[in-house]
Structures are given as structure tokens and as C-alpha cells.
Scaffold this motif. Structure first.
Motif, PDB file in Angstrom:
ATOM      1  N   GLY A  27      -8.763  11.134   0.399  1.00 13.06           N
ATOM      2  CA  GLY A  27      -8.618   9.793  -0.080  1.00 13.06           C
ATOM      3  C   GLY A  27      -8.527   9.495  -1.630  1.00 13.06           C
ATOM      4  O   GLY A  27      -7.808   8.545  -2.098  1.00 13.06           O
ATOM      5  N   HIS A  79      -1.590   5.775  -5.098  1.00 15.28           N
ATOM      6  CA  HIS A  79      -1.433   4.145  -4.933  1.00 15.28           C
ATOM      7  C   HIS A  79      -1.429   3.445  -6.269  1.00 15.28           C
ATOM      8  O   HIS A  79      -0.607   2.923  -6.540  1.00 15.28           O
ATOM      9  CB  HIS A  79      -2.535   3.642  -3.906  1.00 15.28           C
ATOM     10  N   GLU A 101      -5.053  10.051  -2.519  1.00 14.39           N
ATOM     11  CA  GLU A 101      -4.032   9.005  -2.041  1.00 14.39           C
ATOM     12  C   GLU A 101      -4.215   7.846  -2.932  1.00 14.39           C
ATOM     13  O   GLU A 101      -3.538   7.121  -2.979  1.00 14.39           O
ATOM     14  CB  GLU A 101      -4.100   8.776  -0.625  1.00 14.39           C
ATOM     15  N   MET A 153      -5.510   7.751  11.060  1.00 15.29           N
ATOM     16  CA  MET A 153      -5.478   6.364  10.804  1.00 15.29           C
ATOM     17  C   MET A 153      -6.656   5.349  10.431  1.00 15.29           C
ATOM     18  O   MET A 153      -6.452   4.453   9.658  1.00 15.29           O
ATOM     19  CB  MET A 153      -4.893   5.662  12.290  1.00 15.29           C
ATOM     20  N   SER A 213       0.866  -1.182  -0.188  1.00  8.67           N
ATOM     21  CA  SER A 213       0.057  -0.064   0.059  1.00  8.67           C
ATOM     22  C   SER A 213       0.919   1.197  -0.016  1.00  8.67           C
ATOM     23  O   SER A 213       1.744   1.231   0.575  1.00  8.67           O
ATOM     24  CB  SER A 213      -0.795  -0.136   1.120  1.00  8.67           C
ATOM     25  N   GLU A 257      -8.740   6.764   8.481  1.00  9.50           N
ATOM     26  CA  GLU A 257      -9.248   6.780   7.202  1.00  9.50           C
ATOM     27  C   GLU A 257      -8.253   6.013   6.423  1.00  9.50           C
ATOM     28  O   GLU A 257      -8.676   5.564   5.349  1.00  9.50           O
ATOM     29  CB  GLU A 257      -8.835   8.428   6.661  1.00  9.50           C
ATOM     30  N   LYS A 258      -6.850   6.144   6.775  1.00  7.35           N
ATOM     31  CA  LYS A 258      -6.142   5.234   6.053  1.00  7.35           C
ATOM     32  C   LYS A 258      -6.568   3.645   6.171  1.00  7.35           C
ATOM     33  O   LYS A 258      -6.522   2.980   4.965  1.00  7.35           O
ATOM     34  CB  LYS A 258      -4.813   5.138   6.971  1.00  7.35           C
ATOM     35  N   GLU A 267      -7.370   1.491   2.610  1.00  5.03           N
ATOM     36  CA  GLU A 267      -6.760   0.371   2.378  1.00  5.03           C
ATOM     37  C   GLU A 267      -7.795  -0.934   1.875  1.00  5.03           C
ATOM     38  O   GLU A 267      -7.690  -1.798   1.241  1.00  5.03           O
ATOM     39  CB  GLU A 267      -5.718  -0.162   3.600  1.00  5.03           C
ATOM     40  N   ILE A 299      -2.302  12.118   4.008  1.00  2.00           N
ATOM     41  CA  ILE A 299      -3.925  12.472   4.274  1.00  2.00           C
ATOM     42  C   ILE A 299      -4.083  13.592   5.139  1.00  2.00           C
ATOM     43  O   ILE A 299      -4.706  14.415   4.750  1.00  2.00           O
ATOM     44  CB  ILE A 299      -4.596  11.228   4.866  1.00  2.00           C
ATOM     45  N   ILE A 328      -0.701   4.116   0.766  1.00  2.00           N
ATOM     46  CA  ILE A 328      -1.220   4.935   1.778  1.00  2.00           C
ATOM     47  C   ILE A 328      -0.487   5.515   2.779  1.00  2.00           C
ATOM     48  O   ILE A 328      -0.027   4.701   3.368  1.00  2.00           O
ATOM     49  CB  ILE A 328      -2.727   4.411   2.234  1.00  2.00           C
ATOM     50  N   ASP A 329      -0.649   6.688   2.899  1.00  2.00           N
ATOM     51  CA  ASP A 329       0.534   7.895   3.700  1.00  2.00           C
ATOM     52  C   ASP A 329      -0.322   8.494   4.752  1.00  2.00           C
ATOM     53  O   ASP A 329      -1.113   9.362   4.219  1.00  2.00           O
ATOM     54  CB  ASP A 329       1.659   8.235   3.316  1.00  2.00           C
ATOM     55  N   GLU A 330      -0.586   8.150   5.996  1.00  2.00           N
ATOM     56  CA  GLU A 330      -1.367   8.832   7.011  1.00  2.00           C
ATOM     57  C   GLU A 330      -0.677  10.225   6.871  1.00  2.00           C
ATOM     58  O   GLU A 330      -1.625  11.199   7.023  1.00  2.00           O
ATOM     59  CB  GLU A 330      -1.060   8.273   8.389  1.00  2.00           C
TER      60      GLU A 330
END
Length: 388
Positions: free
Chosen positions: A129, A136, A132, A267, A2, A269-270, A274, A9, A4-6
Motif C-alpha cells: 500500500g 499515485h 502504491e 480488491m 486513481s 486493499e485497493k 483509494e 498490489i 492504484i493498481d490491484e
């Protein structure tokens, strides 16, 4: 792996929900600033512009247009394309407009005029979101079996204007769209219940099984089959495209100036993003989804409201009854003493088992009428008198 980086965001939401953007009212200077930021992110990710002409922007007439766009009465969707040279395309969308300075009549604040409505959850969270997810899928070094179209809509708060315009004036062939995922208010996952609402699961035969299969216990997912709801996925449902809408639940800051970035669960939202990645990747081997029409009880009931109580219902609670996630000051529920956290179980003689029963009940009362309302509070049933 992943992407996805908090931290990213958080960065996006802090920018989009900053006071300097003055609530991103449709057609305002603040919304123009938000659009410029989203365009810049799309460019950095190297998405192909798919708006009007050669840019990311798709201009459309807006009844709420204000100065700042260079053309009064115009607003813009922002559209970026990730071309994997595939036969089918997935659309991911989120609206970036909000209520501005509280002038459009949708605020739930008692005296909204002149107050900045930052809309961190609604819907800077969804736009963060969207960006991100684009990052991704662009950077994961995989060549998916789909293309991806990422759309940041304007005009949602004025009646889904941007998404309606896009579906009437699409910049890709809609017959080649597999499905649409809508991100609207995904920033306030409750850290205790971890409840996530996913609606639209009746719009394809695969959704319910897929969600059950991928649920690993981290998120408590509550599904709703209806393809229509008060957000942009409705515009795509009406074009016979399977849809899903992701939503972490209502809260007392909804449509108020207090919807600020400090209250976002980054966290959480991450985790939601995911899950969406898992879902998209798991569906790669599936043929194009077949659209199914759904019953849309909540939309139909809403039209027959004669009265309102002034509460924010929970869309993620599994308890029998209607859980109250928020109470608006000065409205019938607040005046009667109904509190956030109460569970409405009866209105007059009508038992309330769920949100549909609640909406149906509201259509049976008249303005000025006083009725007893039973609520469950701390394991006790309390009766209050509500005057509509």
C-alpha cells in the motif's frame, strides 16, 4: 484519477511474502532482500532518498539484529521523499519486518521454530500500500499542497524500534509534519462486512467528521479515538503529531506461518488505499491540523494483565460484547471450547460490552483460577469454564 493498481498490489505482496525471504526477520538476509526490493520501487517512482547520507536507508541499532546486513545488530528504515515544495509534509508509513522463522517469541503457532512466517497481511500488505500510494501521488500530475515522506520501518515486531528511532533522529523537520498515516495489516478486508478499523481519530478535531463525510457505504468504518496502539503510529503520537492507523481486522492467521499471499483480498486493499487518497485530497484545503492528546485505555489496561485467554479479539465488530476473531491452540480459551465467531458477553460476574471491558476484566483474575465465561453463539448463550 486513481493510480492504484490491484495487479501491482498483488505483485508486491507475492515478492515480500515469498518463502525465499524467510519471514523478513529483523536483520536477516530475507529482510535485506525485502529492503532491496522496496528501495528499487522507491527509485522507479523517483522518490528523493531521505535516509542517512545520500541513500534511502536510515540505520539504527537493533537488539534482534542477525547476520546479513553487513553489520550485526543493525537494521534499516527506508525513507523516500516526494517534494512538492510545500510548507507542510504528510508522513505515510508501514513496517516491512516480520517474525522470520518463528524464533523471536511472538508467533502464535503452537510449535513455531523453524517455520517460515511470511507475514503477507502483517505487513507485506501495508508495504504494498505504501509503494502504491507513493506511485499515485508521484504520477497523478497534480502538485499537492503537501510534501510526502514515505517510510518503510524495520523493527516494529521487536517493539516499534524503527519508528521510535526515526522520531528521535528525524531526517525532516517534525514541526512541519501535518499528520502521519500508518498502514499495518490492510490486506484482509472481509468481503461480506467490508469492515475497516481506523484508530487515532481523537488526535485531531477534524478526523471523525472527515471520515464520516467521505464514507460512501462501500467501507463500514469503525473508528477508535486512541492515538496509541501496538504499531508505528504510536511513535508519532508521542511526538504530538496527529495520526491515523488503518487496519482491516484480525484473523486466525495472525502471527502464524499461514499468513500467506493467497489469502489477501487485493480488491479490498485497493478500496482502502483509494479511501486514504480521498481523505488526503479532501484535507488539502484545511490548515495544519492541531494535535489533541487522547485517552489510551487499551494500552493502559494491557499493562495490568495477569492472565490471558489466548484469543484474537475483533477490532471491527459493532456487536455488544467481544467478538472472537481467532483462538490460539493450547491456550485457555481453546481448552474451554471457545470458538472463532463467538461473542464473549460475560467473564465471571463481569459483563463484557466491548474490548475495554474485556481487557479490564482480565486484570481481575489470577493464574490457575477457573471462571465461567458466557458466549453468544448462533443466537444462543453458552457457558464454558475457562482455567487461566
Amino acid at each position: 484519477m486513481s493510480q492504484i493498481d490491484e495487479i501491482k498490489i498483488r505483485q508486491h505482496i507475492k515478492v515480500l511474502a515469498a518463502d525465499s525471504l524467510q519471514g523478513r526477520g529483523v536483520g536477516s538476509e530475507g529482510e535485506r532482500m525485502a529492503a532491496a526490493y522496496i528501495e528499487d520501487q522507491f527509485k522507479k517512482i523517483k522518490l528523493k532518498p531521505m535516509g542517512d547520507g545520500n541513500g534511502y536507508r536510515q540505520s539504527f541499532p537493533s537488539k534482534g539484529g542477525m547476520h546479513g546486513w553487513g553489520n550485526e545488530g543493525k537494521a534499516n528504515n527506508l525513507i523516500g521523499f516526494l517534494d512538492d515544495h510545500a510548507a507542510q509534509t504528510i508522513i505515510l508509513g508501514a513496517h516491512y519486518d516480520h517474525l522470520g522463522m518463528g524464533e523471536n517469541g511472538s508467533s502464535l503457532d503452537a510449535n513455531p521454530q523453524g517455520k517460515i512466517h511470511n507475514g503477507a497481511d502483517d505487513n507485506a500488505s501495508g508495504v504494498a500500500g505504501l509503494i502504491e500510494l507513493a506511485r499515485h501521488f508521484a504520477k497523478n500530475k497534480l502538485n499537492e499542497k503537501y510534501n510526502f515522506l514515505f517510510i518503510a520501518f524495520s523493527g516494529e515486531e521487536l517493539g516499534l524500534l524503527g519508528s521510535k528511532y526515526f522520531t528521535e533522529h528525524p531526517t525532516i523537520d517534525l514541526s512541519k509534519v501535518d499528520y502521519m498515516i500508518n498502514l499495518d495489516m490492510i490486506g484482509r478486508l472481509d468481503p461480506v462486512t467490508r469492515a475497516l478499523a481506523v484508530s487515532g481519530t481523537g488526535t485531531s478535531a477534524v478526523w471523525e467528521n472527515e471520515i464520516k463525510k467521505l464514507s460512501n457505504g462501500d467501507l463500514k468504518i469503525k473508528t477508535d479515538s486512541a492515538g496509541m496502539g501496538p504499531s508505528d503510529h504510536t511513535s508519532f503520537y508521542l511526538k504530538n503529531i496527529p495520526v491515523l492507523h488503518f487496519f482491516t481486522g484480525s484473523h486466525t492467521d495472525y502471527h502464524k506461518p499461514s499468513d500467506d499471499w493467497q489469502k489477501i483480498n487485493f480488491m479490498g486493499e485497493k478500496a482502502v488505499l483509494e479511501f486514504i487518497i480521498m481523505l488526503v485530497e479532501d484535507l488539502e484545503a484545511s490548515p495544519k491540523l492541531t494535535f489533541l492528546p487522547t485517552k489510551n485505555k487499551s494500552m493502559g489496561s494491557a499493562r495490568s494483565f495477569k492472565v490471558t485467554m489466548g484469543i484474537m479479539p475483533s477490532y471491527t465488530s459493532n456487536e455488544e460484547g467481544l467478538k472472537v476473531d481467532g483462538v490460539t491452540d493450547g491456550r485457555p480459551a481453546q481448552k474451554a471450547g471457545i470458538l472463532t465467531g463467538d461473542l464473549i458477553v460475560q467473564i465471571g460476574e463481569l459483563p463484557i460490552k466491548d474490548i475495554q471491558a474485556y481487557m479490564s476484566a482480565l486484570g481481575k483474575f489470577e493464574k490457575g483460577q477457573t471462571v465461567p465465561v458466557k458466549v453468544r453463539r448462533n443466537n444462543e448463550v453458552v457457558t464454558v469454564s475457562v482455567t487461566f
